[in-house]
Write a protein that holds these residues in place. Structure first.
Motif, PDB file in Angstrom:
ATOM      1  N   ASP A 167       0.801  -1.225   0.000  1.00 19.50           N
ATOM      2  CA  ASP A 167       0.000   0.000   0.000  1.00 19.50           C
ATOM      3  C   ASP A 167       0.835   1.278   0.000  1.00 19.50           C
ATOM      4  N   ALA A 168       2.144   1.166   0.194  1.00 18.34           N
ATOM      5  CA  ALA A 168       2.963   2.376   0.304  1.00 18.34           C
ATOM      6  C   ALA A 168       4.341   2.146  -0.284  1.00 18.34           C
ATOM      7  N   LEU A 169       4.896   3.202  -0.878  1.00 17.12           N
ATOM      8  CA  LEU A 169       6.262   3.136  -1.402  1.00 17.12           C
ATOM      9  C   LEU A 169       7.299   3.283  -0.297  1.00 17.12           C
ATOM     10  N   PHE A 170       6.988   4.101   0.729  1.00 17.07           N
ATOM     11  CA  PHE A 170       7.950   4.425   1.778  1.00 17.07           C
ATOM     12  C   PHE A 170       7.333   4.206   3.151  1.00 17.07           C
ATOM     13  N   ASP A 171       8.190   3.842   4.117  1.00 17.83           N
ATOM     14  CA  ASP A 171       7.715   3.745   5.488  1.00 17.83           C
ATOM     15  C   ASP A 171       7.851   5.104   6.168  1.00 17.83           C
ATOM     16  N   LYS A 172       7.527   5.163   7.458  1.00 17.00           N
ATOM     17  CA  LYS A 172       7.531   6.460   8.145  1.00 17.00           C
ATOM     18  C   LYS A 172       8.936   7.012   8.353  1.00 17.00           C
ATOM     19  N   TYR A 173       9.964   6.190   8.132  1.00 13.61           N
ATOM     20  CA  TYR A 173      11.340   6.664   8.217  1.00 13.61           C
ATOM     21  C   TYR A 173      11.878   7.023   6.833  1.00 13.61           C
ATOM     22  N   GLN A 174      10.978   7.116   5.848  1.00 12.80           N
ATOM     23  CA  GLN A 174      11.321   7.480   4.474  1.00 12.80           C
ATOM     24  C   GLN A 174      12.233   6.465   3.795  1.00 12.80           C
ATOM     25  N   ARG A 175      12.097   5.196   4.174  1.00 14.02           N
ATOM     26  CA  ARG A 175      12.835   4.137   3.501  1.00 14.02           C
ATOM     27  C   ARG A 175      11.931   3.517   2.434  1.00 14.02           C
ATOM     28  N   LEU A 176      12.496   3.279   1.271  1.00 17.79           N
ATOM     29  CA  LEU A 176      11.763   2.615   0.204  1.00 17.79           C
ATOM     30  C   LEU A 176      11.471   1.180   0.626  1.00 17.79           C
ATOM     31  N   LEU A 177      10.252   0.706   0.359  1.00 18.93           N
ATOM     32  CA  LEU A 177       9.856  -0.661   0.680  1.00 18.93           C
ATOM     33  C   LEU A 177       9.816  -1.469  -0.608  1.00 18.93           C
ATOM     34  N   ALA A 178      10.545  -2.592  -0.648  1.00 21.64           N
ATOM     35  CA  ALA A 178      10.621  -3.327  -1.910  1.00 21.64           C
ATOM     36  C   ALA A 178      11.012  -4.786  -1.700  1.00 21.64           C
ATOM     37  N   TRP A 179      10.545  -5.625  -2.616  1.00 19.76           N
ATOM     38  CA  TRP A 179      11.095  -6.965  -2.768  1.00 19.76           C
ATOM     39  C   TRP A 179      12.426  -6.820  -3.493  1.00 19.76           C
ATOM     40  N   VAL A 180      13.394  -7.643  -3.120  1.00 16.26           N
ATOM     41  CA  VAL A 180      14.729  -7.532  -3.706  1.00 16.26           C
ATOM     42  C   VAL A 180      15.048  -8.814  -4.479  1.00 16.26           C
ATOM     43  N   TRP A 181      15.242  -8.664  -5.770  1.00 16.88           N
ATOM     44  CA  TRP A 181      15.607  -9.785  -6.629  1.00 16.88           C
ATOM     45  C   TRP A 181      17.082  -9.683  -6.993  1.00 16.88           C
ATOM     46  N   VAL A 182      17.805 -10.794  -6.852  1.00 15.24           N
ATOM     47  CA  VAL A 182      19.190 -10.885  -7.306  1.00 15.24           C
ATOM     48  C   VAL A 182      19.208 -11.963  -8.378  1.00 15.24           C
ATOM     49  N   GLY A 183      19.335 -11.531  -9.624  1.00 18.43           N
ATOM     50  CA  GLY A 183      19.141 -12.475 -10.718  1.00 18.43           C
ATOM     51  C   GLY A 183      17.687 -12.910 -10.709  1.00 18.43           C
ATOM     52  N   LYS A 184      17.451 -14.216 -10.679  1.00 23.96           N
ATOM     53  CA  LYS A 184      16.082 -14.743 -10.649  1.00 23.96           C
ATOM     54  C   LYS A 184      15.673 -15.191  -9.254  1.00 23.96           C
ATOM     55  N   ARG A 185      16.486 -14.867  -8.247  1.00 22.22           N
ATOM     56  CA  ARG A 185      16.208 -15.319  -6.883  1.00 22.22           C
ATOM     57  C   ARG A 185      15.699 -14.169  -6.011  1.00 22.22           C
ATOM     58  N   LEU A 186      14.697 -14.476  -5.205  1.00 20.73           N
ATOM     59  CA  LEU A 186      14.121 -13.500  -4.280  1.00 20.73           C
ATOM     60  C   LEU A 186      14.939 -13.515  -2.995  1.00 20.73           C
ATOM     61  N   LEU A 187      15.581 -12.399  -2.672  1.00 21.39           N
ATOM     62  CA  LEU A 187      16.493 -12.354  -1.530  1.00 21.39           C
ATOM     63  C   LEU A 187      15.764 -12.634  -0.222  1.00 21.39           C
ATOM     64  N   GLN A 188      14.569 -12.105  -0.042  1.00 21.90           N
ATOM     65  CA  GLN A 188      13.821 -12.360   1.192  1.00 21.90           C
ATOM     66  C   GLN A 188      13.570 -13.857   1.387  1.00 21.90           C
ATOM     67  N   GLU A 189      13.265 -14.550   0.308  1.00 17.21           N
ATOM     68  CA  GLU A 189      13.015 -15.988   0.382  1.00 17.21           C
ATOM     69  C   GLU A 189      14.288 -16.747   0.748  1.00 17.21           C
ATOM     70  N   ASP A 190      15.407 -16.347   0.146  1.00 14.98           N
ATOM     71  CA  ASP A 190      16.672 -17.016   0.445  1.00 14.98           C
ATOM     72  C   ASP A 190      17.121 -16.777   1.884  1.00 14.98           C
ATOM     73  N   LEU A 191      16.900 -15.560   2.397  1.00 17.13           N
ATOM     74  CA  LEU A 191      17.228 -15.282   3.794  1.00 17.13           C
ATOM     75  C   LEU A 191      16.390 -16.140   4.735  1.00 17.13           C
ATOM     76  N   ALA A 192      15.113 -16.286   4.421  1.00 12.11           N
ATOM     77  CA  ALA A 192      14.228 -17.105   5.248  1.00 12.11           C
ATOM     78  C   ALA A 192      14.650 -18.568   5.210  1.00 12.11           C
ATOM     79  N   LYS A 193      15.000 -19.062   4.039  1.00  8.84           N
ATOM     80  CA  LYS A 193      15.399 -20.458   3.891  1.00  8.84           C
ATOM     81  C   LYS A 193      16.706 -20.736   4.624  1.00  8.84           C
TER      82      LYS A 193
END
Length: 286
Positions: A167-193
């Motif tokens: 619902d928002a591009l930025f949080d209240k600290y003005q940081r961009l909120l985004a999914w991060v892809w490195v190549g074809k891999r989702l970084l959030q998923e790899d960190l969780a795994k």
């Protein structure tokens, strides 16, 4: 001579207490007072600090949101160090839209779930969507450094894409909120795994939540990363913690900018009381 020795000893007793009262942690504006001379250092200006267009306006905000009463009494615009930042400057963010994917260049690794990227010519401090990794900056938590190294190693591979969502591009600290892809891999998923995600936060509904949760459960089941000991002990509670109110967890609510700045006046009074008690005791023993 004895009185001089006693006085010097009292000062030594008071010194560590005074030093403890000024740990240099950031307030809600993203700055802190330097303990040695009470100069205010604005390290990481938050959205709140960016409301100030002049140093005089920033003085008013510091008087309201900083807890260092001793230093605030002597605060003037000349005693503010902007640390290279410019007041009243607004970033042009009109090129970014929700639900889009943007090529990004790594500028700086910060920790396991935060980094700085250059997108369309602008540098954005970016908070990775949905995941919360252990702290590794101001406060170092178990597996915080491992998460930071994992993220930095992946990002240095290049071929990075940021995907905006929710619902928002930025949080209240003005940081961009985004999914991060490195190549074809989702970084959030790899960190969780890898067992390096300790919690989740919600600013909205996200596209890849189920993928990340599945990886998180797999890490807990196989004992990856921080869940190794838990897996061996077969602890029953494996449900991930979520912020039901739609707000980030306690660490994210305060973030690095809302750490407790201490109560210098209280510590100073305690130091004086301890010194006076010590002086009285020595006089009684004479």
């Amino acid at each position: 001579m004895k009185r001089i020795v006693i006085f010097c000893f009292c000062l030594l007793v008071m010194f560590p207490i005074s030093a403890f009262a000024h740990p240099g942690e950031l307030d809600e504006l993203g700055g802190h007072f330097r303990g040695s001379d009470c100069v205010y250092l604005l390290h990481e200006p938050t959205a709140l600090a960016k409301q100030a267009k002049t140093k005089q306006e920033l003085v008013q905000l510091i008087q309201t949101y900083n807890g260092n009463e001793r230093c605030k009494r002597h605060l003037t615009p000349e005693r503010i160090d902007l640390d290279g930042h410019t007041l009243g400057k607004k970033e042009d963010r009109s090129t970014l839209r929700l639900g889009r994917t943007y090529p990004a260049e790594l500028v700086e690794c910060i920790d396991g779930d935060t980094a700085k990227f250059r997108v369309n010519g602008h540098v954005y401090t970016t908070r990775f969507l949905f995941i919360d990794t252990p702290e590794s900056t101001i406060q170092v938590e178990p597996y915080g450094k491992e998460a930071s190294r994992f993220t930095c190693s992946r990002l240095h591979q290049g071929n990075i894409l940021l995907e905006t969502d929710g619902d928002a591009l930025f949080d209240k600290y003005q940081r961009l909120l985004a999914w991060v892809w490195v190549g074809k891999r989702l970084l959030q998923e790899d960190l969780a795994k890898a067992g390096l995600v300790e919690d989740f936060y919600d600013y909205g509904d996200y596209k890849y939540e189920s993928r990340v949760r599945k990886a998180y459960e797999e890490a807990k089941r196989t004992g990856a990363g921080m869940y190794e000991k838990r897996s061996k002990a077969k602890q029953p509670n494996s449900e991930p913690k979520t912020a039901g109110s739609g707000q980030p967890p306690a660490r994210e609510q305060g973030g690095p900018t809302e750490k407790n700045a201490g109560h210098p006046a209280l510590y100073t009074l305690l130091g004086l009381a301890a010194a006076a008690a010590l002086y009285w005791l020595i006089r009684q023993l004479k």
